[in-house]
Design a protein around this motif. Structure first.
Motif, mmCIF file in Angstrom:
data_model
loop_
_atom_site.group_PDB
_atom_site.id
_atom_site.type_symbol
_atom_site.label_atom_id
_atom_site.label_comp_id
_atom_site.label_asym_id
_atom_site.label_seq_id
_atom_site.Cartn_x
_atom_site.Cartn_y
_atom_site.Cartn_z
ATOM 1 N N THR A 40 0.832 -1.206 0.000
ATOM 2 C CA THR A 40 0.000 0.000 0.000
ATOM 3 C C THR A 40 0.865 1.254 0.000
ATOM 4 N N ARG A 42 1.716 4.446 0.991
ATOM 5 C CA ARG A 42 1.303 5.467 1.972
ATOM 6 C C ARG A 42 1.562 6.882 1.458
ATOM 7 N N PHE A 45 -1.235 9.171 0.203
ATOM 8 C CA PHE A 45 -2.240 9.615 1.167
ATOM 9 C C PHE A 45 -1.784 10.835 1.971
ATOM 10 N N ILE A 68 -2.379 11.570 9.668
ATOM 11 C CA ILE A 68 -2.348 10.180 9.248
ATOM 12 C C ILE A 68 -1.570 9.429 10.330
ATOM 13 N N SER A 97 -7.127 10.375 6.077
ATOM 14 C CA SER A 97 -6.388 10.343 4.817
ATOM 15 C C SER A 97 -6.871 9.231 3.895
ATOM 16 N N TYR A 99 -5.750 6.080 4.384
ATOM 17 C CA TYR A 99 -4.713 5.034 4.396
ATOM 18 C C TYR A 99 -5.156 3.800 5.174
ATOM 19 N N GLN A 100 -5.667 4.008 6.382
ATOM 20 C CA GLN A 100 -6.180 2.863 7.133
ATOM 21 C C GLN A 100 -7.311 2.186 6.366
ATOM 22 N N CYS A 127 -7.978 8.821 -3.616
ATOM 23 C CA CYS A 127 -6.845 7.898 -3.427
ATOM 24 C C CYS A 127 -7.300 6.446 -3.546
#
Length: 219
Positions: A40, A42, A45, A68, A97, A99-100, A127
């Protein structure tokens, strides 16, 4: 995969490999989680000015007084959520963001993510679209309400700290389901995992953490 997503230099796969090695050294053992963190990007993000720091083990600002989360915390909370099997349907409170959200979307069947700050939600949506993650539903709402329409959930993860677990989120957890969240105020917070049984809730207090507060209302 285009170069922005793939990354170069300080945003390259090699940098992600070093990040994952650090997370493993900190005690995260779930290989599915670690593999997902490796895959992923990051850096997409975070704001471009912070891209070179995207794989440092630190929270970074994303605007609107939000951050984040540091990679270790993302991995740790995800591992706690998945420890007793892969939940089918997960609620995320605080898209932030995204991301999680992206990490979860690669590990569970459906993610329902709520965010109170509309511009953050829209940026996160873009994203997730760039990564072709299509199993996420998003809503602009007060996170303390959860998302009752799609509950109850097998798992709930909260990415900001209430002073105590919101009642609505406890009620939207299935029997056997798991809620992972930071709890506390600006002076002290702890990470908790709450497992619902048929008639009660089992609370595990795990480690000290630092999160932005969980606020009500929308912006």
């Amino acid at each position: 995969m285009n170069q922005r997503i793939q990354g170069i230099g300080m945003t390259s796969r090699r940098t992600r490999e070093r990040m994952v090695a650090r997370i493993r050294e900190q005690g995260v053992r779930n290989e599915l989680v670690l593999d997902t963190m490796l895959e992923t990007p990051r850096h997409i993000f975070v704001e471009e000015a912070f891209a070179s720091r995207a794989y440092d083990d630190t929270p970074l600002p994303i605007g609107f007084n939000q951050t984040i989360s540091q990679p270790y915390i993302v991995a740790r909370m995800t591992e706690l959520l998945l420890e007793h099997g892969s939940p089918q349907k997960v609620l995320e409170v605080g898209t932030g963001s995204g991301y999680q959200t992206a990490v979860l979307a690669q590990l569970v069947k459906l993610v329902y993510s709520v965010e109170r700050i509309y511009p953050l939600q829209q940026r996160a949506r873009r994203c997730l679209q760039d990564l072709h993650l299509r199993n996420v539903r998003m809503k602009h709402t007060d996170g303390t309400w959860g998302w009752e329409e799609y509950g109850p959930f097998d798992g709930i993860i909260v990415t900001a700290a209430p002073e105590e677990p919101p009642k609505a989120l406890l009620e939207q957890l299935k029997p056997g389901g798991v809620l992972v969240l930071p709890v506390g105020d600006a002076r002290a917070q702890v990470l908790q995992r709450i497992t619902r049984s048929e008639n009660d809730y089992e609370v595990e207090t795990l480690e000290p953490v630092i999160f932005v507060p969980l606020l009500d209302g929308v912006a």
